[in-house]
Scaffold this motif. Structure first.
Motif, PDB file in Angstrom:
ATOM      1  N   GLY A 142       6.324  -5.037   6.139  1.00  0.00           N
ATOM      2  CA  GLY A 142       7.340  -4.643   5.943  1.00  0.00           C
ATOM      3  C   GLY A 142       6.554  -3.046   6.452  1.00  0.00           C
ATOM      4  N   GLY A 143       7.644  -2.036   6.742  1.00  0.00           N
ATOM      5  CA  GLY A 143       6.950  -1.106   6.836  1.00  0.00           C
ATOM      6  C   GLY A 143       6.042  -1.171   8.269  1.00  0.00           C
ATOM      7  N   PRO A 144       5.425   0.692   8.908  1.00  0.00           N
ATOM      8  CA  PRO A 144       6.035   1.747   7.955  1.00  0.00           C
ATOM      9  C   PRO A 144       6.883   2.584   7.351  1.00  0.00           C
ATOM     10  CG  PRO A 144       5.271   2.131  10.201  1.00  0.00           C
ATOM     11  CD  PRO A 144       5.591   0.658  10.190  1.00  0.00           C
ATOM     12  N   VAL A 145       6.886   3.155   5.568  1.00  0.00           N
ATOM     13  CA  VAL A 145       8.276   3.923   6.209  1.00  0.00           C
ATOM     14  C   VAL A 145       7.220   4.816   5.328  1.00  0.00           C
ATOM     15  CG1 VAL A 145       9.892   1.857   5.440  1.00  0.00           C
ATOM     16  CG2 VAL A 145       8.217   2.403   3.570  1.00  0.00           C
ATOM     17  N   ASN A 146       7.833   6.237   5.379  1.00  0.00           N
ATOM     18  CA  ASN A 146       7.456   7.111   4.999  1.00  0.00           C
ATOM     19  C   ASN A 146       9.182   8.197   4.581  1.00  0.00           C
ATOM     20  OD1 ASN A 146       5.261   6.665   6.757  1.00  0.00           O
ATOM     21  ND2 ASN A 146       6.069   7.567   8.500  1.00  0.00           N
ATOM     22  N   GLY A 147       8.716   9.032   3.375  1.00  0.00           N
ATOM     23  CA  GLY A 147       9.127   9.883   2.857  1.00  0.00           C
ATOM     24  C   GLY A 147       9.699   9.516   1.322  1.00  0.00           C
ATOM     25  N   ALA A 148      10.103  10.551   0.758  1.00  0.00           N
ATOM     26  CA  ALA A 148      10.096  10.228  -0.696  1.00  0.00           C
ATOM     27  C   ALA A 148      11.083   9.713  -1.648  1.00  0.00           C
ATOM     28  CB  ALA A 148       9.907  11.855  -1.914  1.00  0.00           C
ATOM     29  N   GLN A 149      11.752   9.892  -0.247  1.00  0.00           N
ATOM     30  CA  GLN A 149      13.181   9.212  -0.074  1.00  0.00           C
ATOM     31  C   GLN A 149      13.362   7.340   0.233  1.00  0.00           C
ATOM     32  OE1 GLN A 149      16.441  10.713   0.935  1.00  0.00           O
ATOM     33  NE2 GLN A 149      18.356   8.852   0.671  1.00  0.00           N
ATOM     34  N   ALA A 150      12.739   7.408   1.486  1.00  0.00           N
ATOM     35  CA  ALA A 150      12.664   5.450   2.496  1.00  0.00           C
ATOM     36  C   ALA A 150      11.622   5.102   0.934  1.00  0.00           C
ATOM     37  CB  ALA A 150      11.907   6.230   3.530  1.00  0.00           C
TER      38      ALA A 150
ATOM     39  N   LEU B 172       1.131  -0.917  -0.264  1.00  0.00           N
ATOM     40  CA  LEU B 172       0.011   0.174  -0.154  1.00  0.00           C
ATOM     41  C   LEU B 172       1.164   1.063   0.273  1.00  0.00           C
ATOM     42  CD1 LEU B 172      -3.176  -1.378   2.606  1.00  0.00           C
ATOM     43  CD2 LEU B 172      -2.885  -1.347   0.512  1.00  0.00           C
ATOM     44  N   LEU B 173       0.447   2.155  -1.194  1.00  0.00           N
ATOM     45  CA  LEU B 173       1.751   3.632  -1.291  1.00  0.00           C
ATOM     46  C   LEU B 173       0.178   4.817  -1.481  1.00  0.00           C
ATOM     47  CD1 LEU B 173       3.331   2.586  -4.395  1.00  0.00           C
ATOM     48  CD2 LEU B 173       4.397   2.444  -2.290  1.00  0.00           C
ATOM     49  N   PHE B 174       0.481   4.802   0.426  1.00  0.00           N
ATOM     50  CA  PHE B 174      -0.360   6.158   0.290  1.00  0.00           C
ATOM     51  C   PHE B 174       0.046   7.596   0.244  1.00  0.00           C
ATOM     52  CE2 PHE B 174      -0.516   3.138   4.303  1.00  0.00           C
ATOM     53  CZ  PHE B 174      -2.151   2.569   3.867  1.00  0.00           C
TER      54      PHE B 174
ATOM     55  N   GLY C  55       4.070   7.057   1.833  1.00  0.00           N
ATOM     56  CA  GLY C  55       4.110   6.647   3.115  1.00  0.00           C
ATOM     57  C   GLY C  55       3.963   4.827   2.665  1.00  0.00           C
ATOM     58  N   ALA C  56       4.683   3.985   3.352  1.00  0.00           N
ATOM     59  CA  ALA C  56       4.148   2.797   2.961  1.00  0.00           C
ATOM     60  C   ALA C  56       4.613   1.216   3.454  1.00  0.00           C
ATOM     61  CB  ALA C  56       5.329   2.140   1.321  1.00  0.00           C
TER      62      ALA C  56
END
Length: 334
Positions: free
Chosen positions: A307-315, A226-228, A295-296
């Motif tokens: 996996g995740g959550p991760v946040n940010g255009a780089q992460a 899921l890509l928020f 976020g993803a």
């Protein structure tokens, strides 16, 4: 009186030096911040973005060395810079979605909140007091050379600041990660070292027709990434073009862009995501998963977080690369 103004001058100097070095170490965060904070287009030129850390470092050094009229000039420039930062964060706080400012590169909490506003107000006040020191005809280095006893006063102030920082320090919690062959960080384990399954939050989304989507019914058939994303978010604009590509590359994982809008808005915002979009108009699912935008999070076929959550255009792209690498490794070993 001038000696009492040394501390705000040094505070500004330290903040500028730390900020400048942090930005040099993470230029991508600076680029993202310029977009998310909606910096005026005329100031977004790459040369200006790359020059900003060096400007901050130069101002920080100059604040310590300058005296009298020179300090008036550098303090005025610092005040102008901090006022510009304050204007940007006040505007960002009023935006409908949370914004990452990258004010200190990747250092510290990058979210723009009311705390960020008060921090910048304090920096503006410190810069104004720095200007007052310059108008008095004194300066940091000059005052320290004229009155060596000030060194002891500054040392005790630094000690008090260090004690306060250590008392308030809280380590950042590791993100939840795990399972289904996709390893994205340190796994949650029990005392025996066995993996602890972490159920995904119960979440309800909408499909493009406005019908209810229950993740608990979708995930048994396939793992879901899921890509928020929010169409009003500058960092999300940088992630959005890769959604279709990731959907192809990560098969059999199902990739869905979860948009913070109603389904009816798809045609007027991101029509190219048709067929790949779900919707979370009130952000309930996003908050349940602990995601920002972008976020993803990855959910396994067992209904647990994979996996995740991760946040940010780089992460987020880095997270996707890790998933792809694990899928390739599983395919080779299979």
């Amino acid at each position: 009186m001038p000696s009492a103004l040394l501390l705000p001058v040094l505070t500004c100097a330290v903040v500028l030096l730390v900020s400048g070095v942090a930005k040099l170490r993470d230029p991508d965060a600076v680029d993202t911040a310029f977009v998310d904070l909606d910096v005026p287009a005329g100031l977004r030129h790459p040369l200006l973005r790359r020059a900003l850390p060096w400007v901050e470092i130069a101002l920080g050094v100059w604040l310590v060395l300058a005296t009298g009229p020179a300090l008036v000039v550098v303090a005025a420039l610092t005040l102008g810079l901090f006022l510009a930062y304050l204007w940007l964060v006040v505007r960002a706080v009023r935006m409908p979605e949370a914004v990452d400012c990258g004010c200190f590169g990747a250092l510290g909490d990058t979210r723009v909140t009311t705390v960020t506003v008060w921090r910048n107000i304090a920096l503006v006040a410190s810069a104004a007091l720095s200007l007052a020191l310059g108008l008095s005809g004194s300066g940091v280095l000059a005052a320290l050379l004229e009155d060596p006893s000030l060194w002891g006063w500054l040392a005790t102030a630094a000690l008090a600041a260090a004690v306060t920082g250590l008392v308030l320090y809280r380590p950042t919690a590791d993100p939840v990660t795990a399972v289904d062959g996709v390893l994205t960080g340190e796994l949650p384990v029990d005392d025996d070292g066995d993996y602890l399954p972490t159920p995904a939050p119960v979440a309800q989304l909408l499909d493009e027709a406005g019908a209810l989507v229950l993740l608990s019914r979708e995930t048994p058939a396939a793992a879901h990434l899921l890509l928020f994303l929010n169409p009003g978010c500058g960092s999300c604009e940088a992630v959005k073009p890769f959604v279709a590509q990731w959907s192809r590359e990560l098969a059999p994982v199902t990739v869905r862009a979860v948009l913070m809008t109603a389904p009816a808005a798809l045609a007027s915002t991101w029509p190219d995501l048709s067929g790949l979009a779900w919707f979370d108009p009130n952000g309930v699912a996003r908050r349940a998963f602990g995601c920002a935008t972008p976020g993803a999070v990855l959910i396994g076929t067992d209904g647990n977080l994979a996996g995740g959550p991760v946040n940010g255009a780089q992460a987020v792209p880095e997270f996707v690369d890790e998933i792809a690498e694990q899928l390739r490794a599983a395919h080779v070993s299979g």
